[in-house]
Write a protein that holds these residues in place. Sequence first.
Motif: not given
Length: 78
Positions: A40-41, A44-45, A47-49, A52
């Motif tokens: 995930q990091t 982009g983390g 909450d990144s598009e 998602r």
Amino acid sequence: MSRAAVSFGNPKPRVSSFGKATARFIGNDWQRSTGGKDYQTLLGGQDSELVRKLDEISRYNAFLLAKTADTNGWAKDE
């Protein structure tokens, strides 16, 4: 990509002999980050598009699998 495919265990993935493909291999320390937080990091983390969208694809695949299991009468513990 063929060399990468050879490194996988059975069943061996096949690489098409036609078309174009791009592969991205990213890492995750599965002993330290069992939930895939490293992925995930790198993407982009949480909450990144992109994450998602991947979560959406994962939910859709789970839906399709459950639907197929129901259609075929498979028990959840099989």
